[in-house]
Design a protein around this motif. Structure first.
Motif, mmCIF file in Angstrom:
data_model
loop_
_atom_site.group_PDB
_atom_site.id
_atom_site.type_symbol
_atom_site.label_atom_id
_atom_site.label_comp_id
_atom_site.label_asym_id
_atom_site.label_seq_id
_atom_site.Cartn_x
_atom_site.Cartn_y
_atom_site.Cartn_z
ATOM 1 N N LYS A 21 0.811 -1.225 0.000
ATOM 2 C CA LYS A 21 0.000 0.000 0.000
ATOM 3 C C LYS A 21 0.838 1.266 0.000
ATOM 4 O O LYS A 21 0.440 2.288 -0.545
ATOM 5 N N ILE A 22 2.014 1.206 0.657
ATOM 6 C CA ILE A 22 2.843 2.410 0.735
ATOM 7 C C ILE A 22 3.973 2.407 -0.292
ATOM 8 O O ILE A 22 4.769 3.336 -0.348
ATOM 9 N N GLY A 23 4.041 1.338 -1.097
ATOM 10 C CA GLY A 23 4.991 1.314 -2.201
ATOM 11 C C GLY A 23 6.411 0.932 -1.841
ATOM 12 O O GLY A 23 7.353 1.402 -2.478
ATOM 13 N N VAL A 24 6.586 0.094 -0.814
ATOM 14 C CA VAL A 24 7.917 -0.404 -0.459
ATOM 15 C C VAL A 24 7.851 -1.927 -0.357
ATOM 16 O O VAL A 24 6.775 -2.507 -0.290
ATOM 17 N N SER A 25 9.016 -2.554 -0.314
ATOM 18 C CA SER A 25 9.036 -4.010 -0.152
ATOM 19 C C SER A 25 8.755 -4.359 1.306
ATOM 20 O O SER A 25 8.934 -3.534 2.209
ATOM 21 N N SER A 26 8.335 -5.590 1.541
ATOM 22 C CA SER A 26 8.065 -6.011 2.916
ATOM 23 C C SER A 26 9.354 -6.024 3.736
ATOM 24 O O SER A 26 9.341 -5.727 4.930
ATOM 25 N N SER A 27 10.498 -6.332 3.105
ATOM 26 C CA SER A 27 11.761 -6.311 3.851
ATOM 27 C C SER A 27 12.136 -4.889 4.255
ATOM 28 O O SER A 27 12.627 -4.657 5.363
ATOM 29 N N THR A 28 11.879 -3.917 3.373
ATOM 30 C CA THR A 28 12.135 -2.521 3.724
ATOM 31 C C THR A 28 11.265 -2.096 4.900
ATOM 32 O O THR A 28 11.749 -1.460 5.842
ATOM 33 N N LEU A 29 9.998 -2.469 4.867
ATOM 34 C CA LEU A 29 9.106 -2.116 5.965
ATOM 35 C C LEU A 29 9.559 -2.771 7.265
ATOM 36 O O LEU A 29 9.526 -2.151 8.319
ATOM 37 N N THR A 30 10.029 -3.999 7.197
ATOM 38 C CA THR A 30 10.543 -4.681 8.392
ATOM 39 C C THR A 30 11.742 -3.934 8.959
ATOM 40 O O THR A 30 11.840 -3.731 10.167
ATOM 41 N N PHE A 31 12.666 -3.497 8.094
ATOM 42 C CA PHE A 31 13.823 -2.726 8.551
ATOM 43 C C PHE A 31 13.391 -1.411 9.195
ATOM 44 O O PHE A 31 13.950 -0.986 10.200
ATOM 45 N N ILE A 32 12.398 -0.766 8.610
ATOM 46 C CA ILE A 32 11.878 0.485 9.176
ATOM 47 C C ILE A 32 11.280 0.222 10.552
ATOM 48 O O ILE A 32 11.549 0.945 11.505
ATOM 49 N N LYS A 33 10.475 -0.828 10.663
ATOM 50 C CA LYS A 33 9.819 -1.156 11.939
ATOM 51 C C LYS A 33 10.839 -1.429 13.033
ATOM 52 O O LYS A 33 10.627 -1.063 14.181
ATOM 53 N N LYS A 34 11.949 -2.064 12.675
ATOM 54 C CA LYS A 34 12.951 -2.451 13.673
ATOM 55 C C LYS A 34 13.990 -1.366 13.923
ATOM 56 O O LYS A 34 14.897 -1.550 14.716
ATOM 57 N N GLY A 35 13.849 -0.231 13.222
ATOM 58 C CA GLY A 35 14.778 0.871 13.427
ATOM 59 C C GLY A 35 16.114 0.680 12.740
ATOM 60 O O GLY A 35 17.072 1.384 13.031
#
Length: 62
Positions: A21-35
């Motif tokens: 939905k936000i236009g990023v990969s799931s791995s990128t979102l995981t990295f963002i979530k974990k700081g």
């Protein structure tokens, strides 16, 4: 710990769906979530829009 970490459910399909939905990969979102990675302003803005939150509320460190 940033508030964004508690917003998502780790390991669920929700992560992939939200990433799409936000236009990023799931791995990128995981990295963002974990700081481990900081999002660009445009990604930060899209996260806020999809969560119906002000971006300042998402990135507060607890």
């Amino acid at each position: 710990m940033y508030i964004i970490e508690g917003i998502f459910h780790s390991g669920s399909t929700y992560t992939k769906e939200f990433a799409d939905k936000i236009g990023v990969s799931s791995s990128t979102l995981t990295f963002i979530k974990k700081g481990r990675q900081y999002p660009s302003f445009s990604v930060t803005y899209r996260i806020g829009e999809k969560l119906d939150m002000d971006v300042r509320e998402i990135w507060i460190k607890e």
